[in-house]
Design a protein around this motif. Structure first.
Motif, PDB file in Angstrom:
ATOM      1  N   TRP A   1       0.806  -1.211   0.000  1.00 20.89           N
ATOM      2  CA  TRP A   1       0.000   0.000   0.000  1.00 20.89           C
ATOM      3  C   TRP A   1       0.845   1.269   0.000  1.00 20.89           C
ATOM      4  O   TRP A   1       0.398   2.306  -0.499  1.00 20.89           O
TER       5      TRP A   1
ATOM      6  N   LEU B   1      -5.138  -4.200   4.464  1.00 23.96           N
ATOM      7  CA  LEU B   1      -6.227  -3.239   4.657  1.00 23.96           C
ATOM      8  C   LEU B   1      -7.520  -4.015   4.873  1.00 23.96           C
ATOM      9  O   LEU B   1      -7.937  -4.786   4.005  1.00 23.96           O
TER      10      LEU B   1
ATOM     11  N   LEU C   1     -12.468   1.286   7.374  1.00 23.36           N
ATOM     12  CA  LEU C   1     -11.191   0.902   6.789  1.00 23.36           C
ATOM     13  C   LEU C   1     -10.147   0.946   7.887  1.00 23.36           C
ATOM     14  O   LEU C   1     -10.179   1.833   8.748  1.00 23.36           O
ATOM     15  N   ARG C   2      -9.210  -0.011   7.840  1.00 22.17           N
ATOM     16  CA  ARG C   2      -8.170  -0.037   8.871  1.00 22.17           C
ATOM     17  C   ARG C   2      -6.954  -0.769   8.339  1.00 22.17           C
ATOM     18  O   ARG C   2      -7.068  -1.886   7.825  1.00 22.17           O
ATOM     19  N   PHE C   3      -5.793  -0.138   8.430  1.00 22.23           N
ATOM     20  CA  PHE C   3      -4.536  -0.775   8.064  1.00 22.23           C
ATOM     21  C   PHE C   3      -4.003  -1.554   9.260  1.00 22.23           C
ATOM     22  O   PHE C   3      -4.079  -1.093  10.402  1.00 22.23           O
TER      23      PHE C   3
ATOM     24  N   ASN D   1     -11.891  -3.563  -3.237  1.00 22.14           N
ATOM     25  CA  ASN D   1     -10.452  -3.741  -3.011  1.00 22.14           C
ATOM     26  C   ASN D   1      -9.650  -3.369  -4.253  1.00 22.14           C
ATOM     27  O   ASN D   1      -8.586  -2.737  -4.161  1.00 22.14           O
TER      28      ASN D   1
ATOM     29  N   ASN E   1      -4.153   5.427   9.079  1.00 16.16           N
ATOM     30  CA  ASN E   1      -5.377   5.170   9.833  1.00 16.16           C
ATOM     31  C   ASN E   1      -6.010   6.464  10.334  1.00 16.16           C
ATOM     32  O   ASN E   1      -7.242   6.568  10.415  1.00 16.16           O
TER      33      ASN E   1
ATOM     34  N   LEU F   1      -7.695   8.032   7.029  1.00 19.87           N
ATOM     35  CA  LEU F   1      -8.689   7.249   6.285  1.00 19.87           C
ATOM     36  C   LEU F   1     -10.114   7.795   6.359  1.00 19.87           C
ATOM     37  O   LEU F   1     -10.836   7.728   5.359  1.00 19.87           O
TER      38      LEU F   1
END
Length: 444
Positions: free
Chosen positions: A148, A158, A172-174, A251, A274, A277
């Motif tokens: 990413w 992700l 959404l969260r890395f 995605n 994060n 986002l």
């Protein structure tokens, strides 16, 4: 000739043969009577060719100037070389004030050789499925492993939550890997923001479904499945990627747009991403989200308290207490305080609550038990199985352990340069005393 021109020729012929009046022909073609007279004159002079537009094959009068075209192509080559035409067109309008259609830019890029039209392979046919009618009725979830940050940071995952009815990005969260704790954190964030949906739609990853052949026949649930069961949220596992195509297509879009948006914003770490986002999600949903068929919101309010939710979003397991008031969990031995209550728990199962922040709680029938960490087991079996989706994090951990072992090996090798007694004393003082004692007996 086009269909309109062929139809016009038929009408003009009828006018010339006096089978139709000019006023009726004008009404049928949507033209004026004077224009019908001009067409009749052209037809009598040149025949069918006289009714064909003289502008055909010539450049449009509304075409962009060549200087403007060169300016746009120069900007695309310098800053947006790997952008797709639609995305590049949006950035030209937002950042440079240049407005043109994405199809015009696509044709320019094709002419310059900057964009290639790819022939699509014939795909397998999958029957379409209608969207869910209500917002929050079905939420598709998935993890996307990708580079990413384009090498600015390590590869990561992700986690994507998208609503089936509206295609709206919900969360959404890395994270470093697609683990149970990461799904716990993002699910806790989801229900705090929106409430409890009717169902989550996922793949058959081991976080959601027990895939061991020996356990498939049993009704055992994963830790994440247990949490959803306690929250009264249905978990549905899809049989194929196409079944949850909405999140798969999301995605694919995110792997194109999100990467370049983070590059433009100068974001290089998971923590920065994060925090940023929510801003990206708002812009993404404004562009691509649609309205649901029904105005009803299927999210349900959360009845559980914050403390109850903290206990739910943990890894829970049970262990039996030994005669020495110890129990083992995650290669660590825990020693219960020798109270009267603890002594009555010998050979009884105690619940272990492993929280995402790393804290451990021991409870029996809801009562907290005090404990201390007795010892850590240092040996790791070679047969430990690592899931493929967590292999990157496991390899990184292995490299750290290997570097530590190399340093230990170097210190041991330097210690061997001394005498034999120094070697033994450096490795184990107790063994050195035994060697000294045996040598004294030999001299006597």
């Amino acid at each position: 000739m086009s269909e309109n021109e062929l139809h016009r020729i038929g009408v003009i012929k009828e006018v010339c043969n006096k089978q139709l009046t000019q006023m009726t022909a004008a009404s049928n073609l949507g033209l004026t009577r004077r224009h019908i007279q001009r067409l009749v004159n052209q037809f009598r002079q040149d025949g069918d060719v006289g009714l064909v537009s003289k502008r055909r094959g010539l450049p449009s009068n509304r075409r962009f100037l060549s200087d403007f075209r060169e300016k746009v192509l120069t900007l695309v080559k310098q800053k947006y070389a790997d952008f797709k035409p639609t995305f590049a067109c949006e950035k030209l309008a937002e950042l440079h004030g240049i407005k043109l259609s994405s199809e015009t830019l696509r044709q320019w890029l094709i002419t310059e050789g900057l964009w290639r039209v790819r022939k699509r392979k014939q795909k397998k046919v999958y029957q379409p499925r209608y969207r869910r009618e209500c917002y929050g009725d079905l939420v598709q979830i998935d993890g996307s492993h990708h580079d990413w940050f384009e090498g600015r940071s390590a590869k990561c995952c992700l986690l994507v939550f998208i609503d089936d009815a509206t295609s709206q990005l919900m969360s959404l969260r890395f994270c470093e890997s697609e683990s149970s704790y990461d799904y716990m954190n993002i699910t806790r964030e989801y229900i705090d923001n929106y409430g409890k949906p009717t169902a989550f739609y996922s793949d058959k990853h081991s976080v959601f479904k027990v895939n061991s052949p020996s356990r498939k026949s049993s009704k055992q649930m994963t830790q994440y499945g247990r949490i959803l069961y306690e929250l009264n949220i249905e978990l549905i596992c899809a049989n194929s990627s196409q079944a949850k195509g909405r999140v798969e297509r999301a995605n694919r879009t995110l792997q194109d747009r999100l990467i370049k948006e983070m590059r433009l914003a100068g974001i290089n770490t998971i923590e920065e991403a994060n925090a940023w986002l929510p801003e990206f999600m708002a812009d993404f949903n404004r562009r691509f989200a649609c309205s649901a068929y029904s105005s009803q919101d299927a999210h349900r309010p959360v009845q559980e308290s914050a403390i109850e939710l903290d206990d739910m979003f943990t890894r829970q397991t049970s262990r039996k207490v030994s005669n020495s008031l110890t129990l083992q969990y995650d290669k660590i031995i825990y020693l219960l305080d020798p109270t009267e209550k603890a002594k009555r728990l010998v050979n009884k199962a105690v619940m272990i609550y492993d929280y995402p922040d790393g804290t451990i709680a021991l409870r029996y029938c809801g009562e907290e038990l005090t404990y201390s960490v007795f010892d850590k087991l240092r040996s790791v079996q070679q047969g430990d199985i690592v899931n493929n989706k967590r292999l990157g994090a496991a390899l990184a951990f292995a490299k750290e352990n290997q570097a530590e072992r190399e340093n230990t090996y170097d210190r041991t090798r330097n210690a061997r340069k001394g005498s034999r007694k120094a070697q033994v004393r450096a490795m184990n003082p107790r063994v050195a005393d035994e060697v000294k004692f045996k040598s004294s007996l030999t001299r006597e």
